[in-house]
Design a protein around this motif. Structure first.
Motif, PDB file in Angstrom:
ATOM      1  N   TYR A 132      19.682 -11.036  -3.056  1.00 15.15           N
ATOM      2  CA  TYR A 132      20.856 -11.258  -2.208  1.00 15.15           C
ATOM      3  C   TYR A 132      20.410 -11.468  -0.772  1.00 15.15           C
ATOM      4  CZ  TYR A 132      25.994 -10.932  -2.005  1.00 15.15           C
ATOM      5  OH  TYR A 132      27.339 -11.234  -1.913  1.00 15.15           O
ATOM      6  N   ARG A 175      22.269 -14.699  -4.643  1.00 12.44           N
ATOM      7  CA  ARG A 175      23.603 -14.552  -4.077  1.00 12.44           C
ATOM      8  C   ARG A 175      23.485 -14.606  -2.557  1.00 12.44           C
ATOM      9  NH1 ARG A 175      24.071 -15.602  -8.589  1.00 12.44           N
ATOM     10  NH2 ARG A 175      25.290 -14.542 -10.199  1.00 12.44           N
ATOM     11  N   GLU A 226      30.708 -10.207  -4.263  1.00 10.16           N
ATOM     12  CA  GLU A 226      29.801 -11.347  -4.087  1.00 10.16           C
ATOM     13  C   GLU A 226      30.520 -12.544  -3.473  1.00 10.16           C
ATOM     14  OE1 GLU A 226      27.773 -12.017  -7.815  1.00 10.16           O
ATOM     15  OE2 GLU A 226      26.609 -10.170  -7.602  1.00 10.16           O
TER      16      GLU A 226
END
Length: 263
Positions: A132, A175, A226
């Protein structure tokens, strides 16, 4: 993303939004939080205040070798990086009259630092099948920072780069979120007000200044879902729609606000 047992790195982590994120990640059960900052003493103090899960690192985000070293050291120490927060940023309070050195610094901190972070962490994240990236971009990246041309231009670039990363690597497990708060009670805002910067005065006049901890709350919620755009000030979404639907009217409203503040 759930922060439990995660390894997180935060640049600009010694104060403001960065230190609030570090504290909140630790409270959410992160296995390790790396507090990275240009100010080594401030990073040490912030990490010490969090406890044993926090580790301080001195890094100049405009120096790609230092960013690579930060990532390599974290991966050696903890085995991986689950979440990298490119949070360092600078404002100028000026316009086209600013010297090239000010424009260059804004470009290097607000844009290239995000590029350097992505270059450094992507190989490991993609090899593990996921990771991420959180980019602190500011509402200026989807609207306009009145009174600060370099900040406006570079924050728009930061949002654009974050979106490019999301489109390019999402299917490989990466992400990406762009954090876009409006007014936040940080040293950056305080310094701007003290200097009489127009943009800081606009933020203060809006009456919608959040605490760094409130921004951290929004980040936790955004990471859990997300979401690409994390908007601690929900009204920013409405502003962005008005700006897209009626750009002339939006600009007219900003000009009216500027005239009022200038007396």
């Amino acid at each position: 993303m759930n922060l439990t047992d995660r390894i997180a790195v935060i640049t600009g982590g010694a104060g403001g939004i960065g230190s609030a994120l570090a504290r909140r990640f630790a409270a959410e059960g992160a296995a390790a939080v790396v507090v990275a900052d240009l100010d080594a003493d401030a990073a040490d103090a912030a990490a010490a205040g969090i406890g044993p899960v926090a580790h301080a690192a001195a890094v100049d985000v405009t120096d790609e070798e230092q960013v690579r070293a930060l990532v390599a050291d974290t991966e050696r120490r903890y085995g991986r990086i689950d979440l990298f927060c490119a949070n360092a940023g600078v404002a100028t309070g000026g316009g086209v009259e600013l010297p090239d050195a000010d424009w260059d610094r804004a470009w290097r901190v607000n844009v290239l630092a995000h590029v350097y972070a992505a270059r450094a962490v992507l190989p490991g994240m993609l090899a593990r099948g996921g990771g991420y990236l959180l980019a602190t971009c500011s509402a200026a990246g989807v609207l306009t920072a009145v009174g600060d041309a370099p900040y406006t231009a570079t924050k728009h670039a930061a949002v654009g780069f974050a979106e490019w990363l999301a489109v390019t690597y999402r299917d490989q497990g990466l992400r990406v979120s762009a954090l876009c708060p409006q007014g936040v009670d940080t040293p950056m805002l305080a310094d701007g007000l003290a200097a009489g910067h127009l943009g800081a005065r606009v933020i203060a006049a809006s009456g919608a200044v959040l605490s760094p901890d409130q921004v951290a709350d929004a980040v936790i919620a955004g990471l859990a879902e997300e979401r690409f755009l994390i908007l601690p000030h929900p009204e920013v979404a409405g502003y962005a729609r008005r700006r897209a639907e009626d750009p002339d009217g939006w600009q007219a409203g900003l000009r009216k606000l500027v005239r009022r503040l200038r007396g």
